[in-house]
Scaffold this motif. Structure first.
Motif, mmCIF file in Angstrom:
data_model
loop_
_atom_site.group_PDB
_atom_site.id
_atom_site.type_symbol
_atom_site.label_atom_id
_atom_site.label_comp_id
_atom_site.label_asym_id
_atom_site.label_seq_id
_atom_site.Cartn_x
_atom_site.Cartn_y
_atom_site.Cartn_z
ATOM 1 N N CYS A 250 -15.107 37.354 18.920
ATOM 2 C CA CYS A 250 -15.478 35.952 19.128
ATOM 3 C C CYS A 250 -16.969 35.754 18.881
ATOM 4 O O CYS A 250 -17.748 36.698 18.755
ATOM 5 N N ASP A 251 -17.381 34.502 18.828
ATOM 6 C CA ASP A 251 -18.792 34.137 18.782
ATOM 7 C C ASP A 251 -19.323 34.262 20.211
ATOM 8 O O ASP A 251 -19.009 33.423 21.077
ATOM 9 N N LEU A 252 -20.109 35.282 20.487
ATOM 10 C CA LEU A 252 -20.549 35.550 21.851
ATOM 11 C C LEU A 252 -21.402 34.423 22.429
ATOM 12 O O LEU A 252 -21.305 34.094 23.617
ATOM 13 N N ASN A 253 -22.239 33.825 21.593
ATOM 14 C CA ASN A 253 -23.066 32.719 22.087
ATOM 15 C C ASN A 253 -22.194 31.534 22.486
ATOM 16 O O ASN A 253 -22.455 30.868 23.503
ATOM 17 N N ASP A 254 -21.144 31.275 21.711
ATOM 18 C CA ASP A 254 -20.219 30.200 22.051
ATOM 19 C C ASP A 254 -19.482 30.529 23.341
ATOM 20 O O ASP A 254 -19.272 29.656 24.195
ATOM 21 N N ALA A 255 -19.088 31.792 23.499
ATOM 22 C CA ALA A 255 -18.393 32.200 24.710
ATOM 23 C C ALA A 255 -19.289 32.070 25.940
ATOM 24 O O ALA A 255 -18.831 31.686 27.017
ATOM 25 N N VAL A 256 -20.563 32.396 25.800
ATOM 26 C CA VAL A 256 -21.509 32.227 26.903
ATOM 27 C C VAL A 256 -21.561 30.771 27.343
ATOM 28 O O VAL A 256 -21.473 30.454 28.540
ATOM 29 N N GLN A 257 -21.692 29.879 26.391
ATOM 30 C CA GLN A 257 -21.723 28.453 26.737
ATOM 31 C C GLN A 257 -20.395 27.989 27.311
ATOM 32 O O GLN A 257 -20.351 27.087 28.159
ATOM 33 N N GLY A 258 -19.317 28.619 26.853
ATOM 34 C CA GLY A 258 -18.012 28.290 27.410
ATOM 35 C C GLY A 258 -17.903 28.659 28.876
ATOM 36 O O GLY A 258 -17.370 27.888 29.690
ATOM 37 N N VAL A 259 -18.417 29.825 29.241
ATOM 38 C CA VAL A 259 -18.409 30.225 30.647
ATOM 39 C C VAL A 259 -19.256 29.264 31.479
ATOM 40 O O VAL A 259 -18.852 28.843 32.572
ATOM 41 N N ILE A 260 -20.413 28.910 30.961
ATOM 42 C CA ILE A 260 -21.283 27.970 31.689
ATOM 43 C C ILE A 260 -20.546 26.651 31.933
ATOM 44 O O ILE A 260 -20.548 26.111 33.045
ATOM 45 N N ALA A 261 -19.902 26.130 30.894
ATOM 46 C CA ALA A 261 -19.222 24.843 31.010
ATOM 47 C C ALA A 261 -18.022 24.912 31.944
ATOM 48 O O ALA A 261 -17.756 23.980 32.717
ATOM 49 N N SER A 262 -17.287 26.022 31.871
ATOM 50 C CA SER A 262 -16.083 26.134 32.690
ATOM 51 C C SER A 262 -16.400 26.485 34.137
ATOM 52 O O SER A 262 -15.911 25.842 35.062
ATOM 53 N N LYS A 263 -17.239 27.509 34.344
ATOM 54 C CA LYS A 263 -17.455 28.050 35.682
ATOM 55 C C LYS A 263 -18.384 27.209 36.537
ATOM 56 O O LYS A 263 -18.114 26.978 37.729
#
Length: 466
Positions: A250-263
């Motif tokens: 995956c795109d790790l930077n996108d996943a990081v922002q995804g965790v921020i948005a979700s969590k």
């Protein structure tokens, strides 16, 4: 809408400042019963009103919410704590539910069935369930109100709604709008007071044909038992324990922002937010570094202040639960990467720093129990099969998240996950036009989408012989 004075008053407290910002009456059981009777008296007229007329009132209410969103957002943030930007987003969705179900009210179709005899006609019609008792939570005091009552009203039902005792002012403001734009008396009814007394009345009163509840699985079990004698229709959106799977492609930077948005949205006080973070081992170190840096930059403070990302938790009991989960995880070998302490923002509210833990064990409280706070822990995995096994190892089944760019993996993993909602490279999948709900111990039924109105309709088969 009418609110009676009852058995005293409930104070409404700003969770950031701990100041009392209002009070609401504790209604007696008899007053709740009278509200239910008002809904029953209004049902015959409302259910027979043409769908286009019901739709217009729902649309008119949405328009007023959009027009007054700044005022409503400040009420919501003052009593719930989330940042104003999140409050505006929630109120926008609240209005969108009204809009969506105003349109769905025009699409309550029946059908004709080919008969087995020349002198018969077979038809199916769908009719409103009747009076609905709705119970909404404190974490989304606007959108949960309209997600329940909009489909009920669109279907032709009348509603008695109990908002959370911690956040009743947003619901009161919404019901004032319903009154102002012209809903007939008795169609929308608001009751406040003891959750147990009101729920017991909903369950025991035969006039109430359906109860819709969002809250904990424990309370959901109580409602199931309480509704059993009358075989009460129930819609239950209960607890969640969402896994967030990060694959190495995956795109790790996108996943990081995804965790921020979700969590960390709403200080982690969201039923579908990520609770368990599983990262493929060969990208674990890089991902942990990136995520810890992002989490450490989140600003904690009063949701009414500019630039705040994380508001207060709803109360100290909720914060203590997070503190206990952190302590337990560390005792079992977990490591605090960032946060892990009470946030000092110069206010008396239950603030907690956004927290990220590494090396969280499978038997930790954080892994086994819902968190409902700004805390998440990381555990590594090796293979796709292991990720699926870890993700499904819970009695809950509300939401799950997958980050990958492999199309085959998208199909395999999303279909294997035992959850009612799966976000693939999407940390905020909820939209009004799609069904929302869980499986296993996360509830019964769906809200949103066309499925949301179906929950408030009865199907009747009519066989006509002539």
């Amino acid at each position: 809408m009418e609110v009676w004075a009852g058995n005293g008053w409930l104070p409404v407290i700003n969770p950031a400042t701990q100041e009392q910002i209002g009070r609401v009456p504790v209604m007696s059981r008899q007053q709740v019963r009278e509200s239910i009777q008002c809904a029953m008296d209004a049902f015959q007229g409302w259910s027979k009103l043409p769908a286009k007329d019901r739709a217009k009132l729902l649309r008119d209410a949405a328009v007023v919410i959009y027009e007054e969103i700044d005022r409503l957002s400040r009420i919501l943030t003052a009593e719930q704590g989330k940042p104003l930007s999140e409050a505006r987003g929630e109120l926008t969705m609240a209005a969108e539910y009204l809009e969506w179900f105003s349109e769905e009210s025009r699409r309550i179709y029946g059908e004709l069935i080919p008969a087995s005899a020349v002198n018969k006609r077979l038809q199916v019609i769908r009719q409103p369930v009747g009076v609905v008792g709705a119970i909404t939570p404190w974490n989304f005091p606007a959108s949960m109100v309209t997600r329940k009552i909009a489909p009920a009203l669109a279907a032709g039902c009348t509603v008695v709604l109990k908002p959370a005792s911690a956040t009743p002012l947003t619901a009161i403001a919404l019901f004032e709008i319903f009154q102002r734009i012209g809903f007939p008396p008795g169609v929308t009814n608001l009751v406040v007071g003891s959750a147990k007394d009101i729920a017991d009345e909903f369950l025991s009163n035969p006039i109430v044909r359906k109860v819709s509840f969002t809250g904990s699985t424990e309370v959901g079990r109580t409602l199931i038992r309480g509704g059993a004698e009358q075989i009460k229709k129930l819609s239950l959106e209960l607890g969640g324990h969402a896994p967030f799977l990060v694959f190495d492609d995956c795109d790790l930077n996108d996943a990081v922002q995804g965790v921020i948005a979700s969590k960390y949205r709403n200080a982690g006080q969201t039923c579908i937010c990520a609770n368990r973070l599983y990262v493929q081992s060969n990208v674990l170190e890089e991902f942990q570094y990136k995520l810890a840096a992002a989490v450490s930059h989140l600003k904690v403070g009063n949701g009414l202040d500019d630039g705040v990302d994380i508001g207060p938790m709803i109360n100290t009991e909720a914060r203590d639960h997070v503190i206990n989960q952190v302590r337990d995880a560390v005792q079992r070998g977990g490591k605090v990467l960032t946060g892990g302490k009470i946030a000092d923002v110069g206010l008396p509210g239950a603030f907690y720093s956004p927290t990220l833990l590494a090396n969280v064990s499978d038997d930790a409280m954080l892994t086994r129990e819902e968190t409902f706070g700004p805390l998440i822990g990381i555990r590594s995995f090796e293979s796709e099969e292991e990720a699926i096994r870890l993700a499904n190892d819970t009695p809950y089944g509300l939401a799950a998240y997958v980050y990958t760019r492999d199309l085959g993996r998208v199909t395999r993993v999303s279909e294997a996950l035992e959850y009612g909602i799966v976000g693939v490279n999407d940390p905020v999948p909820t939209v009004v036009q799609a069904p929302f709900g869980g499986i296993k111990e996360s509830g019964w039924g769906r809200e949103g989408g066309w499925q949301g109105i179906d929950a408030y309709l009865e199907t009747k088969f009519i066989s006509i012989r002539y």
